[in-house]
Motif scaffolding. Structure first.
Motif, PDB file in Angstrom:
ATOM      1  N   ASP A 127      82.258  71.324  -0.179  1.00 25.42           N
ATOM      2  CA  ASP A 127      80.994  71.612  -0.857  1.00 25.42           C
ATOM      3  C   ASP A 127      80.504  73.016  -0.544  1.00 25.42           C
ATOM      4  O   ASP A 127      80.045  73.741  -1.435  1.00 25.42           O
ATOM      5  CB  ASP A 127      79.929  70.587  -0.448  1.00 25.42           C
ATOM      6  N   ILE A 128      80.590  73.417   0.723  1.00 29.32           N
ATOM      7  CA  ILE A 128      80.175  74.776   1.090  1.00 29.32           C
ATOM      8  C   ILE A 128      81.061  75.803   0.386  1.00 29.32           C
ATOM      9  O   ILE A 128      80.578  76.811  -0.154  1.00 29.32           O
ATOM     10  CB  ILE A 128      80.232  74.973   2.614  1.00 29.32           C
ATOM     11  N   ALA A 129      82.362  75.550   0.375  1.00 29.84           N
ATOM     12  CA  ALA A 129      83.286  76.474  -0.289  1.00 29.84           C
ATOM     13  C   ALA A 129      82.991  76.576  -1.775  1.00 29.84           C
ATOM     14  O   ALA A 129      82.981  77.675  -2.348  1.00 29.84           O
ATOM     15  CB  ALA A 129      84.727  76.014  -0.063  1.00 29.84           C
ATOM     16  N   GLN A 130      82.729  75.444  -2.430  1.00 25.74           N
ATOM     17  CA  GLN A 130      82.425  75.457  -3.859  1.00 25.74           C
ATOM     18  C   GLN A 130      81.129  76.209  -4.134  1.00 25.74           C
ATOM     19  O   GLN A 130      81.030  76.984  -5.096  1.00 25.74           O
ATOM     20  CB  GLN A 130      82.316  74.020  -4.382  1.00 25.74           C
ATOM     21  N   PHE A 131      80.131  75.994  -3.293  1.00 20.02           N
ATOM     22  CA  PHE A 131      78.857  76.693  -3.450  1.00 20.02           C
ATOM     23  C   PHE A 131      79.058  78.202  -3.344  1.00 20.02           C
ATOM     24  O   PHE A 131      78.514  78.977  -4.144  1.00 20.02           O
ATOM     25  CB  PHE A 131      77.876  76.201  -2.389  1.00 20.02           C
ATOM     26  N   GLU A 132      79.876  78.633  -2.377  1.00 21.64           N
ATOM     27  CA  GLU A 132      80.130  80.061  -2.221  1.00 21.64           C
ATOM     28  C   GLU A 132      80.925  80.624  -3.394  1.00 21.64           C
ATOM     29  O   GLU A 132      80.691  81.771  -3.811  1.00 21.64           O
ATOM     30  CB  GLU A 132      80.851  80.318  -0.897  1.00 21.64           C
ATOM     31  N   ARG A 133      81.861  79.850  -3.945  1.00 18.47           N
ATOM     32  CA  ARG A 133      82.596  80.314  -5.126  1.00 18.47           C
ATOM     33  C   ARG A 133      81.644  80.526  -6.298  1.00 18.47           C
ATOM     34  O   ARG A 133      81.772  81.498  -7.062  1.00 18.47           O
ATOM     35  CB  ARG A 133      83.671  79.307  -5.550  1.00 18.47           C
ATOM     36  N   LEU A 134      80.671  79.623  -6.461  1.00 21.49           N
ATOM     37  CA  LEU A 134      79.725  79.737  -7.571  1.00 21.49           C
ATOM     38  C   LEU A 134      78.765  80.901  -7.370  1.00 21.49           C
ATOM     39  O   LEU A 134      78.353  81.547  -8.345  1.00 21.49           O
ATOM     40  CB  LEU A 134      78.955  78.426  -7.739  1.00 21.49           C
ATOM     41  N   LEU A 135      78.393  81.184  -6.122  1.00 23.08           N
ATOM     42  CA  LEU A 135      77.575  82.368  -5.858  1.00 23.08           C
ATOM     43  C   LEU A 135      78.323  83.635  -6.277  1.00 23.08           C
ATOM     44  O   LEU A 135      77.739  84.552  -6.873  1.00 23.08           O
ATOM     45  CB  LEU A 135      77.220  82.442  -4.374  1.00 23.08           C
ATOM     46  N   LEU A 136      79.616  83.686  -5.983  1.00 21.79           N
ATOM     47  CA  LEU A 136      80.424  84.829  -6.389  1.00 21.79           C
ATOM     48  C   LEU A 136      80.525  84.913  -7.906  1.00 21.79           C
ATOM     49  O   LEU A 136      80.430  85.999  -8.492  1.00 21.79           O
ATOM     50  CB  LEU A 136      81.824  84.729  -5.782  1.00 21.79           C
ATOM     51  N   ALA A 137      80.714  83.756  -8.550  1.00 22.59           N
ATOM     52  CA  ALA A 137      80.809  83.728 -10.012  1.00 22.59           C
ATOM     53  C   ALA A 137      79.503  84.191 -10.650  1.00 22.59           C
ATOM     54  O   ALA A 137      79.507  84.909 -11.661  1.00 22.59           O
ATOM     55  CB  ALA A 137      81.165  82.321 -10.488  1.00 22.59           C
TER      56      ALA A 137
END
Length: 280
Positions: A127-137
């Motif tokens: 979940d943390i990794a996905q959240f960080e990917r979306l922040l980058l996106a």
């Protein structure tokens, strides 16, 4: 194929086909690939062709790990150095870089964390990794003009029911059951996060504002349904009707209007479309 291009491909294959040694300190390349590329590398200053290739391979893997550290800084803090090193070694082995841009290298990281035998024991990590990917996106999203609330205010009343919305390209949606976002915020503020806990599904919207700063905020279930419905192309009338699942007939349109006003102010909406037929 030119000789230079062939050498480049052989060298890249060498870098991508290696698997980490037990210690994770240096890669062990595929033997057949190694024999091909080693013939093209000369010994220099007492360093064998094999060792020279290993230096390049190690440097390449270090660069990939640095990319993971940069793109997933908070995940790294959450895991700590030892576990993050373990993650980096195993992810690089499982997902050798295939993209020209390092920005895309960790796209598979959330899925890896959900399926890896060890890391899947802790769902908050994915979940943390996905959240960080979306922040980058959200940060990388294309720029476009943003509509103002006056655009809606000046719209003829008879056009409101068929009105649809298009959102800023940076907008992203995130949902999870863990306290991943709260943990991310705590570590970002240099405080200790709470122990992982899991509850009912929760929702967030992420976007890049007009000052090119990435923002996010939580949504309740009705707001999430409203936003996803508009993203799917539903019009104002349809969305007001959908809100009857949470509000009465008088409150639903008011809730939609207030929420839209908030989205306009935040810069989430880029365009109003007054005919469903023209919506794509």
């Amino acid at each position: 194929m030119s000789q230079l291009k062939q050498i480049q491909q052989e060298f890249m294959q060498y870098l991508l086909s290696g698997s980490s040694s037990e210690s994770g300190s240096e890669p062990e390349p595929n033997t057949s690939t190694m024999l091909d590329i080693r013939e093209r590398v000369s010994q220099q200053s007492g360093i064998s062709a094999n060792d020279r290739l290993k230096i390049y391979a190690n440097a390449y893997r270090i660069r990939l790990k640095e990319t993971m550290e940069t793109d997933h800084q908070i995940l790294g803090l959450y895991l700590g150095d030892e576990l993050f090193d373990k993650l980096a070694i195993e992810y690089i082995n499982a997902h050798p870089s295939q993209a020209k841009s390092l920005r895309e290298f960790c796209d598979n990281l959330p899925a890896f964390l959900r399926t890896d035998d060890f890391f899947c024991q802790y769902p908050i990590l994915a979940d943390i990794a996905q959240f960080e990917r979306l922040l980058l996106a959200a940060f990388d999203g294309a720029e476009s003009a943003r509509a103002d609330f006056t655009t809606l205010q000046t719209l003829a009343p008879e056009l409101w029911p068929d009105c649809c919305l298009r959102f800023h390209p940076s907008l992203q949606m995130f949902s999870c059951k863990s306290n991943a976002v709260e943990s991310w915020q705590a570590l970002k503020a240099e405080t200790a996060p709470d122990a992982p806990y899991y509850q009912q599904q929760r929702y967030w919207v992420l976007w890049r504002n007009s000052e090119r700063l990435t923002q996010f905020e939580s949504l309740n279930q009705s707001q999430y349904a409203l936003l996803t419905g508009f993203i799917e192309g539903n019009d104002f009338a349809h969305q007001c009707e959908a809100m009857l699942n949470w509000y009465d007939e008088q409150t639903a349109p008011l809730m939609v209007l207030q929420t839209l006003q908030s989205w306009f102010v935040k810069g989430l909406i880029r365009e109003l479309i007054t005919s469903v037929k023209t919506h794509k």
